[in-house]
Scaffold this motif. Structure first.
Motif, PDB file in Angstrom:
ATOM      1  N   ALA A 270      23.042  -3.991 -18.006  1.00  0.00           N
ATOM      2  CA  ALA A 270      23.883  -5.022 -17.345  1.00  0.00           C
ATOM      3  C   ALA A 270      25.521  -4.460 -17.608  1.00  0.00           C
ATOM      4  CB  ALA A 270      23.731  -6.565 -17.886  1.00  0.00           C
ATOM      5  N   HIS A 271      25.942  -4.366 -18.629  1.00  0.00           N
ATOM      6  CA  HIS A 271      27.069  -3.823 -18.888  1.00  0.00           C
ATOM      7  C   HIS A 271      27.580  -2.348 -17.979  1.00  0.00           C
ATOM      8  CE1 HIS A 271      28.790  -6.592 -21.626  1.00  0.00           C
ATOM      9  NE2 HIS A 271      27.741  -6.484 -22.626  1.00  0.00           N
ATOM     10  N   LEU A 272      26.617  -1.548 -17.833  1.00  0.00           N
ATOM     11  CA  LEU A 272      26.934  -0.315 -17.108  1.00  0.00           C
ATOM     12  C   LEU A 272      26.942  -0.831 -15.896  1.00  0.00           C
ATOM     13  CD1 LEU A 272      24.478   2.472 -18.545  1.00  0.00           C
ATOM     14  CD2 LEU A 272      26.807   2.618 -18.015  1.00  0.00           C
ATOM     15  N   GLU A 273      26.139  -1.492 -15.142  1.00  0.00           N
ATOM     16  CA  GLU A 273      26.292  -2.047 -13.696  1.00  0.00           C
ATOM     17  C   GLU A 273      27.652  -2.508 -13.480  1.00  0.00           C
ATOM     18  OE1 GLU A 273      22.991  -4.312 -12.589  1.00  0.00           O
ATOM     19  OE2 GLU A 273      21.321  -2.773 -13.019  1.00  0.00           O
ATOM     20  N   ARG A 274      28.156  -3.636 -14.341  1.00  0.00           N
ATOM     21  CA  ARG A 274      29.586  -4.024 -14.232  1.00  0.00           C
ATOM     22  C   ARG A 274      30.648  -3.024 -14.226  1.00  0.00           C
ATOM     23  NH1 ARG A 274      27.834  -8.482 -18.637  1.00  0.00           N
ATOM     24  NH2 ARG A 274      26.228  -9.863 -17.256  1.00  0.00           N
ATOM     25  N   ALA A 275      30.443  -2.207 -15.340  1.00  0.00           N
ATOM     26  CA  ALA A 275      31.349  -1.158 -15.462  1.00  0.00           C
ATOM     27  C   ALA A 275      31.414  -0.174 -14.495  1.00  0.00           C
ATOM     28  CB  ALA A 275      31.120  -0.303 -16.651  1.00  0.00           C
ATOM     29  N   VAL A 276      30.316   0.278 -13.728  1.00  0.00           N
ATOM     30  CA  VAL A 276      30.494   1.085 -12.721  1.00  0.00           C
ATOM     31  C   VAL A 276      31.068   0.533 -11.410  1.00  0.00           C
ATOM     32  CG1 VAL A 276      29.027   2.633 -11.118  1.00  0.00           C
ATOM     33  CG2 VAL A 276      28.677   2.873 -13.464  1.00  0.00           C
ATOM     34  N   ALA A 277      30.490  -0.721 -11.296  1.00  0.00           N
ATOM     35  CA  ALA A 277      30.967  -1.522 -10.037  1.00  0.00           C
ATOM     36  C   ALA A 277      32.511  -1.801 -10.140  1.00  0.00           C
ATOM     37  CB  ALA A 277      30.306  -2.809  -9.911  1.00  0.00           C
ATOM     38  N   ALA A 278      33.160  -2.039 -11.343  1.00  0.00           N
ATOM     39  CA  ALA A 278      34.491  -2.315 -11.447  1.00  0.00           C
ATOM     40  C   ALA A 278      35.109  -0.914 -11.055  1.00  0.00           C
ATOM     41  CB  ALA A 278      34.770  -2.639 -12.893  1.00  0.00           C
ATOM     42  N   ALA A 279      34.830   0.370 -11.816  1.00  0.00           N
ATOM     43  CA  ALA A 279      35.301   1.774 -11.557  1.00  0.00           C
ATOM     44  C   ALA A 279      35.381   1.805 -10.059  1.00  0.00           C
ATOM     45  CB  ALA A 279      34.652   2.663 -12.283  1.00  0.00           C
ATOM     46  N   ARG A 280      34.453   1.824  -9.303  1.00  0.00           N
ATOM     47  CA  ARG A 280      34.328   2.148  -7.958  1.00  0.00           C
ATOM     48  C   ARG A 280      35.279   1.174  -7.064  1.00  0.00           C
ATOM     49  NH1 ARG A 280      27.820   3.292  -6.912  1.00  0.00           N
ATOM     50  NH2 ARG A 280      27.931   5.465  -7.693  1.00  0.00           N
ATOM     51  N   ASP A 281      35.544   0.008  -7.711  1.00  0.00           N
ATOM     52  CA  ASP A 281      36.494  -0.853  -6.976  1.00  0.00           C
ATOM     53  C   ASP A 281      37.997  -0.281  -7.233  1.00  0.00           C
ATOM     54  OD1 ASP A 281      36.799  -3.089  -5.294  1.00  0.00           O
ATOM     55  OD2 ASP A 281      37.737  -4.173  -7.229  1.00  0.00           O
ATOM     56  N   GLY A 282      37.970   0.697  -8.027  1.00  0.00           N
ATOM     57  CA  GLY A 282      39.459   1.090  -8.140  1.00  0.00           C
ATOM     58  C   GLY A 282      40.072   1.001  -9.358  1.00  0.00           C
ATOM     59  N   GLY A 283      39.823   1.937 -10.572  1.00  0.00           N
ATOM     60  CA  GLY A 283      40.339   2.100 -11.756  1.00  0.00           C
ATOM     61  C   GLY A 283      39.390   2.205 -12.809  1.00  0.00           C
ATOM     62  N   PRO A 284      39.984   2.414 -14.142  1.00  0.00           N
ATOM     63  CA  PRO A 284      38.895   2.724 -15.376  1.00  0.00           C
ATOM     64  C   PRO A 284      37.979   1.478 -15.590  1.00  0.00           C
ATOM     65  CG  PRO A 284      41.205   3.148 -15.780  1.00  0.00           C
ATOM     66  CD  PRO A 284      41.335   2.361 -14.547  1.00  0.00           C
ATOM     67  N   ALA A 285      36.794   1.990 -16.344  1.00  0.00           N
ATOM     68  CA  ALA A 285      35.977   1.062 -17.104  1.00  0.00           C
ATOM     69  C   ALA A 285      35.788   1.416 -18.317  1.00  0.00           C
ATOM     70  CB  ALA A 285      34.810   0.591 -16.245  1.00  0.00           C
TER      71      ALA A 285
ATOM     72  N   ALA B  30      45.703   4.604 -18.272  1.00  0.00           N
ATOM     73  CA  ALA B  30      46.721   4.019 -17.526  1.00  0.00           C
ATOM     74  C   ALA B  30      47.161   4.522 -16.258  1.00  0.00           C
ATOM     75  CB  ALA B  30      47.822   3.654 -18.572  1.00  0.00           C
ATOM     76  N   GLU B  31      47.170   5.741 -16.191  1.00  0.00           N
ATOM     77  CA  GLU B  31      47.400   6.353 -15.103  1.00  0.00           C
ATOM     78  C   GLU B  31      46.295   6.289 -14.130  1.00  0.00           C
ATOM     79  OE1 GLU B  31      48.578   8.535 -11.892  1.00  0.00           O
ATOM     80  OE2 GLU B  31      49.794   7.651 -13.497  1.00  0.00           O
ATOM     81  N   SER B  32      45.030   6.333 -14.512  1.00  0.00           N
ATOM     82  CA  SER B  32      44.022   5.880 -13.689  1.00  0.00           C
ATOM     83  C   SER B  32      43.928   4.711 -13.232  1.00  0.00           C
ATOM     84  CB  SER B  32      42.671   6.355 -14.370  1.00  0.00           C
ATOM     85  OG  SER B  32      42.580   7.433 -14.684  1.00  0.00           O
ATOM     86  N   TYR B  33      44.407   3.635 -13.953  1.00  0.00           N
ATOM     87  CA  TYR B  33      44.508   2.131 -13.639  1.00  0.00           C
ATOM     88  C   TYR B  33      45.724   2.166 -12.395  1.00  0.00           C
ATOM     89  CZ  TYR B  33      45.384  -2.796 -14.188  1.00  0.00           C
ATOM     90  OH  TYR B  33      45.357  -4.245 -14.229  1.00  0.00           O
ATOM     91  N   THR B  34      46.601   2.501 -12.661  1.00  0.00           N
ATOM     92  CA  THR B  34      47.809   2.513 -11.750  1.00  0.00           C
ATOM     93  C   THR B  34      47.374   3.136 -10.284  1.00  0.00           C
ATOM     94  OG1 THR B  34      49.400   2.537 -13.728  1.00  0.00           O
ATOM     95  CG2 THR B  34      50.134   3.061 -11.340  1.00  0.00           C
ATOM     96  N   SER B  35      46.746   4.242 -10.600  1.00  0.00           N
ATOM     97  CA  SER B  35      46.302   4.807  -9.148  1.00  0.00           C
ATOM     98  C   SER B  35      44.869   4.514  -8.737  1.00  0.00           C
ATOM     99  CB  SER B  35      46.309   6.172  -9.617  1.00  0.00           C
ATOM    100  OG  SER B  35      47.797   6.938  -9.838  1.00  0.00           O
ATOM    101  N   LYS B  36      44.457   3.578  -9.409  1.00  0.00           N
ATOM    102  CA  LYS B  36      43.025   3.098  -8.953  1.00  0.00           C
ATOM    103  C   LYS B  36      41.741   4.119  -8.596  1.00  0.00           C
ATOM    104  CE  LYS B  36      45.209  -0.848  -6.526  1.00  0.00           C
ATOM    105  NZ  LYS B  36      45.049  -1.715  -7.438  1.00  0.00           N
ATOM    106  N   VAL B  37      42.060   4.925  -9.893  1.00  0.00           N
ATOM    107  CA  VAL B  37      40.983   5.948  -9.906  1.00  0.00           C
ATOM    108  C   VAL B  37      39.888   5.687 -10.706  1.00  0.00           C
ATOM    109  CG1 VAL B  37      40.720   8.427 -10.476  1.00  0.00           C
ATOM    110  CG2 VAL B  37      42.884   7.708  -9.664  1.00  0.00           C
ATOM    111  N   PRO B  38      38.680   5.805 -10.094  1.00  0.00           N
ATOM    112  CA  PRO B  38      37.329   5.330 -10.840  1.00  0.00           C
ATOM    113  C   PRO B  38      36.967   6.266 -12.007  1.00  0.00           C
ATOM    114  CG  PRO B  38      36.545   6.363  -8.849  1.00  0.00           C
ATOM    115  CD  PRO B  38      38.352   6.332  -8.863  1.00  0.00           C
ATOM    116  N   VAL B  39      37.170   5.698 -13.187  1.00  0.00           N
ATOM    117  CA  VAL B  39      36.742   6.608 -14.528  1.00  0.00           C
ATOM    118  C   VAL B  39      36.208   5.531 -15.372  1.00  0.00           C
ATOM    119  CG1 VAL B  39      37.697   7.544 -16.423  1.00  0.00           C
ATOM    120  CG2 VAL B  39      38.937   8.100 -14.283  1.00  0.00           C
ATOM    121  N   LEU B  40      35.005   6.262 -15.997  1.00  0.00           N
ATOM    122  CA  LEU B  40      34.205   5.496 -16.952  1.00  0.00           C
ATOM    123  C   LEU B  40      34.565   6.261 -18.000  1.00  0.00           C
ATOM    124  CD1 LEU B  40      31.994   3.307 -17.699  1.00  0.00           C
ATOM    125  CD2 LEU B  40      30.361   5.149 -17.257  1.00  0.00           C
ATOM    126  N   ALA B  41      35.114   5.258 -19.189  1.00  0.00           N
ATOM    127  CA  ALA B  41      35.121   5.834 -20.425  1.00  0.00           C
ATOM    128  C   ALA B  41      34.407   5.361 -21.651  1.00  0.00           C
ATOM    129  CB  ALA B  41      36.730   5.315 -21.090  1.00  0.00           C
TER     130      ALA B  41
END
Length: 383
Positions: free
Chosen positions: A157-172, A97-108
């Motif tokens: 496909a899911h990895l590519e979407r997840a990494v792209a979303a995280a790099r856009d600012g926030g957790p995936a 939630a903190e990473s989401y609010t602060s737009k930090v790229p994290v992959l869980a």
């Protein structure tokens, strides 16, 4: 560029082996987490790999999530956290939630019970079936992307979407049933790393450049830098811009490391526990430029009156909460460099702007002659 399977492994690698290799290919060297029954295969793969990536075991999943968050902030890259199902997964929520609010790229990477046991009373079932917790719905609220991997062939496909979303600012978040982790990826696995987020508004940068030029003619410029500077690894271009415009500089509370405190011009921290020197600098400035901060309440407390009384411009991924002349920059390393380049004499020939020596030039000359520089009364560090 894709990541093909290693030749001797064309017969098939496990999903967890592919995940570890992909993390290494993304230039991530640590996976933070806590081991458990439904994520142990990933730790086995980490132990066995010869790639430059290590598992770092924390005492609690919240700690692991904040470690991944800190890793992303400090490196300007991607943070990765791993946890098992049930309570282990739930313990990640606050950190994500903190990473989401602060737009930090994290992959869980979160383990789940084996697929055949979902909805049948499996230990720590969170498939959403038979009245169990619905992990996808839960983590969707604190992530930019969340998916459950149902088949090994879906992983790329899911990895590519997840990494792209995280790099856009926030957790995936990727939810990984135990049987899927152990399954073999048949044939060559090709992962296409999505490009880092980039792009800025040239017209907006030109507007800000013009405001800087006008302000430099009439008075002082103050820069207030935020956490996007760290996320985009933009500390050096921030220093260069501050020197180019001879600015006083403050930092938001969540960005204390983006500008050296011993640099001339540093006026302290903004906000609730901030410094009065920065308030005075803004109050007497001809322009305040906000860089990579939306100026939330904790950052603008005490500065509201000063900011309301002077022109305010902003540069960053999102506009601040207060009115500004805003230019969008999704990559401040390039955005600040472009702005500094616009400030160069070949783009701004106005002799008034470039006629006086910068603080760097003045300081070198004073030190050469053995003189003492008079501190700026608004910012004692600024001479």
């Amino acid at each position: 560029m894709g990541t093909p399977a290693r030749p001797h492994e064309q017969g098939g690698r496990r999903v967890v082996d592919v995940l570890v290799d992909t993390v290494a290919d993304l230039d991530v060297h640590h996976i933070f987490g806590v081991d458990g029954a439904n994520i142990e295969d990933l730790y086995d793969a980490l132990f066995a790999t010869d790639r430059p990536v290590q598992g770092v075991v924390a005492k609690h999943e919240f700690a692991a999530a904040t470690m991944a968050d800190g890793y992303a902030r400090s490196t300007g890259g991607l943070g990765v956290v791993a946890a098992t199902s049930g309570g282990g997964a739930m313990n990640l929520v606050a950190g994500l939630a903190e990473s989401y609010t602060s737009k930090v790229p994290v992959l869980a990477l979160i383990g789940q019970p084996p697929t055949p046991l979902e909805g049948t009373g499996a230990f720590q079932d969170s498939s959403g079936r038979s009245g169990s917790i619905h992990a996808v719905r839960l983590f969707t609220e604190v992530s930019r992307y969340c998916a459950r991997i149902e088949r090994p062939d879906d992983l790329a496909a899911h990895l590519e979407r997840a990494v792209a979303a995280a790099r856009d600012g926030g957790p995936a978040v990727l939810l990984l049933p135990k049987d899927i982790q152990q399954a073999t990826v048949v044939g060559a696995f090709t992962f296409h790393p999505p490009p880092r987020r980039s792009g800025h508004d040239p017209d907006g940068l030109t507007r800000i450049r013009d405001q800087l030029v006008a302000a430099r003619r009439t008075g002082k410029i103050v820069l207030i830098a935020g956490d996007q500077v760290a996320r985009d690894d933009a500390r050096e271009p921030l220093l260069a811009l501050a020197a180019a415009v001879d600015a006083a500089v403050g930092v938001a509370p969540d960005a204390k490391d983006v500008y050296p405190t011993d640099q001339p011009g540093f006026c302290g921290v903004a906000g609730t526990m901030g410094h009065t020197e920065l308030i005075e600098a803004v109050r007497h400035s001809a322009l305040c430029l906000l860089i990579g901060t939306r100026m939330p309440a904790t950052a603008r407390t005490g500065l509201e009156a000063a900011l309301a009384a002077v022109p305010v411009a902003s540069l960053g991924a999102e506009p601040p909460y207060l009115p500004t002349t805003h230019a969008t920059s999704r990559d401040l390393r390039h955005g600040l460099a472009a702005l500094a380049d616009m400030w160069s004499p070949r783009h701004t020939s106005d002799a008034v702007v470039h006629g006086g020596p910068s603080w760097t030039t003045r300081r070198i000359e004073v030190e050469r002659r053995g003189w003492t520089m008079t501190p700026d009364p608004l910012c004692p560090n600024h001479t």
